[in-house]
Motif scaffolding. Sequence first.
Motif, PDB file in Angstrom:
ATOM      1  N   ASN A   1       0.828  -1.214   0.000  1.00 22.52           N
ATOM      2  CA  ASN A   1       0.000   0.000   0.000  1.00 22.52           C
ATOM      3  C   ASN A   1       0.859   1.260   0.000  1.00 22.52           C
ATOM      4  O   ASN A   1       0.560   2.238  -0.692  1.00 22.52           O
ATOM      5  CB  ASN A   1      -0.920   0.012   1.224  1.00 22.52           C
ATOM      6  CG  ASN A   1      -2.134  -0.872   1.050  1.00 22.52           C
ATOM      7  OD1 ASN A   1      -3.034  -0.567   0.288  1.00 22.52           O
ATOM      8  ND2 ASN A   1      -2.157  -1.997   1.755  1.00 22.52           N
TER       9      ASN A   1
ATOM     10  N   ARG B   1      -4.380   4.783   0.229  1.00 22.46           N
ATOM     11  CA  ARG B   1      -4.710   4.788  -1.206  1.00 22.46           C
ATOM     12  C   ARG B   1      -5.409   6.096  -1.592  1.00 22.46           C
ATOM     13  O   ARG B   1      -5.180   6.640  -2.679  1.00 22.46           O
ATOM     14  CB  ARG B   1      -5.579   3.578  -1.541  1.00 22.46           C
ATOM     15  CG  ARG B   1      -4.838   2.246  -1.474  1.00 22.46           C
ATOM     16  CD  ARG B   1      -5.672   1.123  -2.062  1.00 22.46           C
ATOM     17  NE  ARG B   1      -6.805   0.786  -1.216  1.00 22.46           N
ATOM     18  CZ  ARG B   1      -6.755  -0.112  -0.236  1.00 22.46           C
ATOM     19  NH1 ARG B   1      -5.623  -0.746   0.032  1.00 22.46           N
ATOM     20  NH2 ARG B   1      -7.823  -0.378   0.489  1.00 22.46           N
ATOM     21  N   LYS B   2      -6.249   6.586  -0.694  1.00 24.84           N
ATOM     22  CA  LYS B   2      -6.915   7.866  -0.948  1.00 24.84           C
ATOM     23  C   LYS B   2      -5.885   8.993  -1.001  1.00 24.84           C
ATOM     24  O   LYS B   2      -5.961   9.889  -1.855  1.00 24.84           O
ATOM     25  CB  LYS B   2      -7.941   8.132   0.153  1.00 24.84           C
ATOM     26  CG  LYS B   2      -8.702   9.436  -0.012  1.00 24.84           C
ATOM     27  CD  LYS B   2      -9.692   9.624   1.132  1.00 24.84           C
ATOM     28  CE  LYS B   2     -10.432  10.964   1.012  1.00 24.84           C
ATOM     29  NZ  LYS B   2     -11.386  11.165   2.148  1.00 24.84           N
ATOM     30  N   GLN B   3      -4.916   8.945  -0.087  1.00 22.46           N
ATOM     31  CA  GLN B   3      -3.876   9.964  -0.092  1.00 22.46           C
ATOM     32  C   GLN B   3      -3.055   9.894  -1.373  1.00 22.46           C
ATOM     33  O   GLN B   3      -2.651  10.932  -1.924  1.00 22.46           O
ATOM     34  CB  GLN B   3      -2.964   9.803   1.126  1.00 22.46           C
ATOM     35  CG  GLN B   3      -1.925  10.924   1.230  1.00 22.46           C
ATOM     36  CD  GLN B   3      -0.927  10.687   2.348  1.00 22.46           C
ATOM     37  OE1 GLN B   3      -0.751   9.561   2.800  1.00 22.46           O
ATOM     38  NE2 GLN B   3      -0.247  11.737   2.778  1.00 22.46           N
ATOM     39  N   THR B   4      -2.803   8.677  -1.856  1.00 26.87           N
ATOM     40  CA  THR B   4      -2.060   8.514  -3.103  1.00 26.87           C
ATOM     41  C   THR B   4      -2.789   9.193  -4.261  1.00 26.87           C
ATOM     42  O   THR B   4      -2.160   9.824  -5.122  1.00 26.87           O
ATOM     43  CB  THR B   4      -1.860   7.021  -3.417  1.00 26.87           C
ATOM     44  OG1 THR B   4      -1.150   6.403  -2.336  1.00 26.87           O
ATOM     45  CG2 THR B   4      -1.081   6.827  -4.710  1.00 26.87           C
ATOM     46  N   ALA B   5      -4.107   9.056  -4.288  1.00 24.34           N
ATOM     47  CA  ALA B   5      -4.893   9.705  -5.346  1.00 24.34           C
ATOM     48  C   ALA B   5      -4.743  11.227  -5.266  1.00 24.34           C
ATOM     49  O   ALA B   5      -4.578  11.900  -6.292  1.00 24.34           O
ATOM     50  CB  ALA B   5      -6.363   9.312  -5.226  1.00 24.34           C
ATOM     51  N   TRP B   6      -4.802  11.754  -4.061  1.00 23.24           N
ATOM     52  CA  TRP B   6      -4.620  13.198  -3.901  1.00 23.24           C
ATOM     53  C   TRP B   6      -3.208  13.622  -4.285  1.00 23.24           C
ATOM     54  O   TRP B   6      -3.000  14.677  -4.908  1.00 23.24           O
ATOM     55  CB  TRP B   6      -4.924  13.602  -2.460  1.00 23.24           C
ATOM     56  CG  TRP B   6      -6.385  13.776  -2.184  1.00 23.24           C
ATOM     57  CD1 TRP B   6      -7.224  12.897  -1.557  1.00 23.24           C
ATOM     58  CD2 TRP B   6      -7.199  14.900  -2.533  1.00 23.24           C
ATOM     59  NE1 TRP B   6      -8.495  13.393  -1.498  1.00 23.24           N
ATOM     60  CE2 TRP B   6      -8.509  14.631  -2.088  1.00 23.24           C
ATOM     61  CE3 TRP B   6      -6.940  16.108  -3.174  1.00 23.24           C
ATOM     62  CZ2 TRP B   6      -9.562  15.517  -2.265  1.00 23.24           C
ATOM     63  CZ3 TRP B   6      -7.983  17.006  -3.358  1.00 23.24           C
ATOM     64  CH2 TRP B   6      -9.270  16.709  -2.912  1.00 23.24           C
TER      65      TRP B   6
ATOM     66  N   PHE C   1      -6.583  16.453   7.037  1.00 28.28           N
ATOM     67  CA  PHE C   1      -6.720  15.030   7.382  1.00 28.28           C
ATOM     68  C   PHE C   1      -6.411  14.808   8.864  1.00 28.28           C
ATOM     69  O   PHE C   1      -7.112  14.065   9.555  1.00 28.28           O
ATOM     70  CB  PHE C   1      -5.785  14.192   6.511  1.00 28.28           C
ATOM     71  CG  PHE C   1      -5.912  12.715   6.722  1.00 28.28           C
ATOM     72  CD1 PHE C   1      -6.819  11.972   5.984  1.00 28.28           C
ATOM     73  CD2 PHE C   1      -5.130  12.065   7.674  1.00 28.28           C
ATOM     74  CE1 PHE C   1      -6.938  10.600   6.187  1.00 28.28           C
ATOM     75  CE2 PHE C   1      -5.241  10.702   7.880  1.00 28.28           C
ATOM     76  CZ  PHE C   1      -6.153   9.967   7.132  1.00 28.28           C
TER      77      PHE C   1
ATOM     78  N   GLN D   1       2.088   4.930  -2.874  1.00 30.51           N
ATOM     79  CA  GLN D   1       2.134   6.283  -2.331  1.00 30.51           C
ATOM     80  C   GLN D   1       3.553   6.833  -2.416  1.00 30.51           C
ATOM     81  O   GLN D   1       3.757   8.023  -2.712  1.00 30.51           O
ATOM     82  CB  GLN D   1       1.654   6.282  -0.883  1.00 30.51           C
ATOM     83  CG  GLN D   1       1.596   7.687  -0.280  1.00 30.51           C
ATOM     84  CD  GLN D   1       1.464   7.649   1.227  1.00 30.51           C
ATOM     85  OE1 GLN D   1       1.991   6.770   1.875  1.00 30.51           O
ATOM     86  NE2 GLN D   1       0.761   8.605   1.784  1.00 30.51           N
TER      87      GLN D   1
ATOM     88  N   TRP E   1      -3.828  19.795   2.718  1.00 30.18           N
ATOM     89  CA  TRP E   1      -4.511  18.493   2.727  1.00 30.18           C
ATOM     90  C   TRP E   1      -4.139  17.698   3.984  1.00 30.18           C
ATOM     91  O   TRP E   1      -5.012  17.138   4.656  1.00 30.18           O
ATOM     92  CB  TRP E   1      -4.146  17.696   1.479  1.00 30.18           C
ATOM     93  CG  TRP E   1      -4.949  16.433   1.362  1.00 30.18           C
ATOM     94  CD1 TRP E   1      -6.129  16.265   0.711  1.00 30.18           C
ATOM     95  CD2 TRP E   1      -4.633  15.148   1.955  1.00 30.18           C
ATOM     96  NE1 TRP E   1      -6.575  14.967   0.849  1.00 30.18           N
ATOM     97  CE2 TRP E   1      -5.687  14.265   1.610  1.00 30.18           C
ATOM     98  CE3 TRP E   1      -3.586  14.676   2.725  1.00 30.18           C
ATOM     99  CZ2 TRP E   1      -5.691  12.937   2.007  1.00 30.18           C
ATOM    100  CZ3 TRP E   1      -3.607  13.347   3.141  1.00 30.18           C
ATOM    101  CH2 TRP E   1      -4.654  12.498   2.782  1.00 30.18           C
TER     102      TRP E   1
ATOM    103  N   ALA F   1      -6.642   1.871   3.357  1.00 25.26           N
ATOM    104  CA  ALA F   1      -7.611   2.512   2.452  1.00 25.26           C
ATOM    105  C   ALA F   1      -7.362   4.014   2.377  1.00 25.26           C
ATOM    106  O   ALA F   1      -7.443   4.625   1.303  1.00 25.26           O
ATOM    107  CB  ALA F   1      -9.035   2.232   2.921  1.00 25.26           C
ATOM    108  N   GLU F   2      -7.042   4.615   3.529  1.00 19.36           N
ATOM    109  CA  GLU F   2      -6.761   6.050   3.544  1.00 19.36           C
ATOM    110  C   GLU F   2      -5.444   6.369   2.851  1.00 19.36           C
ATOM    111  O   GLU F   2      -5.293   7.442   2.260  1.00 19.36           O
ATOM    112  CB  GLU F   2      -6.748   6.551   4.985  1.00 19.36           C
ATOM    113  CG  GLU F   2      -8.138   6.566   5.620  1.00 19.36           C
ATOM    114  CD  GLU F   2      -8.095   6.810   7.116  1.00 19.36           C
ATOM    115  OE1 GLU F   2      -9.087   7.299   7.663  1.00 19.36           O
ATOM    116  OE2 GLU F   2      -7.069   6.481   7.746  1.00 19.36           O
TER     117      GLU F   2
END
Length: 563
Positions: free
Chosen positions: A272, A425-430, A474, A276, A470, A422-423
């Motif tokens: 994961n 992965r969300k941070q990676t998207a951002w 968070f 990132q 960001w 999961a978070e």
Amino acid sequence: MPKPVANAGSMLTPALSGTAMLIFVQLASRLFIFGSNQMILRSLSPSILGIAAQLDLLMISILFFSRESIRAAIQRQPLQPIIASLTTGKGANKASHEQIHKAHAQSSQSIVNVSYLSIAIGAVMTMAFVAFYVHFASSEVLETAYYHMSVAVTASAALIELGSEPSFTVVQHYMMYSERAAVEISAAFSKSLITCATSTWAARGGHDLGVLPFAIGHLSYSAILFCGYFMVAINRASHGDFSLRLSRLRSSEKSTYLADRFSWLLLSLSANIFFQSVVKHLLTQGDSMILAAMTSLQDQGIYSLASNYGGLLARVLFQPIEESSRTIFSSLLGTKEGQGRDANIRAAKTHLLYILRDYMVISVLIIPLGPSLAPKIFHFVGGRRWTAPEVNGLLSLYCYYIPFLAFNGIIEAFVSSIASPAELRKQTAWMTLFSGLFALAAYLFLSIGGLGARGLVYANIVNMSVRIIWSLSFSRQYLRQNESDLAITELALRPETYAASAIMAVLLSEVASNLDSNANLILFVGGGFYILLVLYFEREHVITHYNKIYKFIGAKRIRTKIE
């Protein structure tokens, strides 16, 4: 009732000592590098320094992609939860000292096993990056003397350094800070000495070695690091009943079952974090990549100079604080419900606020003083060869970028410790979105605006700003979910501090533009007075800072008005 896995006080005390040791390592290393650079800087051209910066990027990229995710995963999974499984819950009283010792050994073996992934990944990454660097290098770079040999030597150095990962994980995991300091200082001294000696010999003998001295310096650093870490870790392994070799866990005891789960948890978390890390590396080293693609070697050399000297504070002070704080946050926030979690969250928030406030004080010192004093200091150490308006302007501008580096590093360290897979992965998207924003800003400033290296600093400030916003959002959301918050007012300094900062910035800028012979004296005297003034205005925080470390130096405690 279960006891807390990680007591806040017992966790922060050794971590503070470790932070001080890491800062000492960085300071000593940078002094070695600084001294050697001064001896060879006067004989280097901006183009050679630009190619040397590309070699540094090659080394950093191989190491980062190969080991960063593994290291981050290991830092986020300390031994305490594994050992706690034997000492809490059903059958806790039956856990003997021997069982706990075996659990430590099995967990340590798991960490060593997982660290071997860095070597395997590194072999692939090395071949890929070397092929990229040779294939896409410009004709000017390829015509540099010994360029291909320099790339090969740097790649070999990266592989040797990756070979030390199993040993490093042991040293880091058992918080052997003094041993780590001795190894890294020796490696830094060797690198500086060999780079300087090789460059000096070539200059005096009229030999054109290009950037080969820098590559040989990387090789010597990696070799000393490998040998030093191995000697320290092999001694620890002999007392801890685990091996530095890749070993299978064969026992069927509960400790081994937990260690197996620990290994799979590390692998899952590493996967994961890896994606990132890719995005984070593009953001962190994106300036060097974009500079290499859009600017001349001279601009690259000037920017490398500014980042090395302008970012000295970031590497000496901020990086060790960020590294040790990540360990603190992971240990405090890695506990489960009912294991003293509320107290640990409060301790983690207090530690975060303490560092953020420190950075606020440092920022109000850097912003007025840095742009005026940095060019003056560099003229003294760099010589006339580097005296140019573009160098002065870039050094001054880089000073405004340093506080952004500091705040982003510590807040992202907190985020990396609290985010779930999961978070992450969300941070990676951002982060991917931020990468696009950074590339767009760099294109506007460099290609359209024609600002060169200065434009890249502006793009980096934009990049760091959105990342800080960001990460802070968070972190505040996480704290609110745990019945806490991170108010901006908690970070604010006294109003008179901000007023003094604004006045000093205006006065120093006027004095710096004056070519009078007394201007330098006024700058340095005025700067010293301003530092004392800020420390006086923020005396309560300074005294608190002193009291936090007084036990390590045996000094008398100072009481504040609050007490």
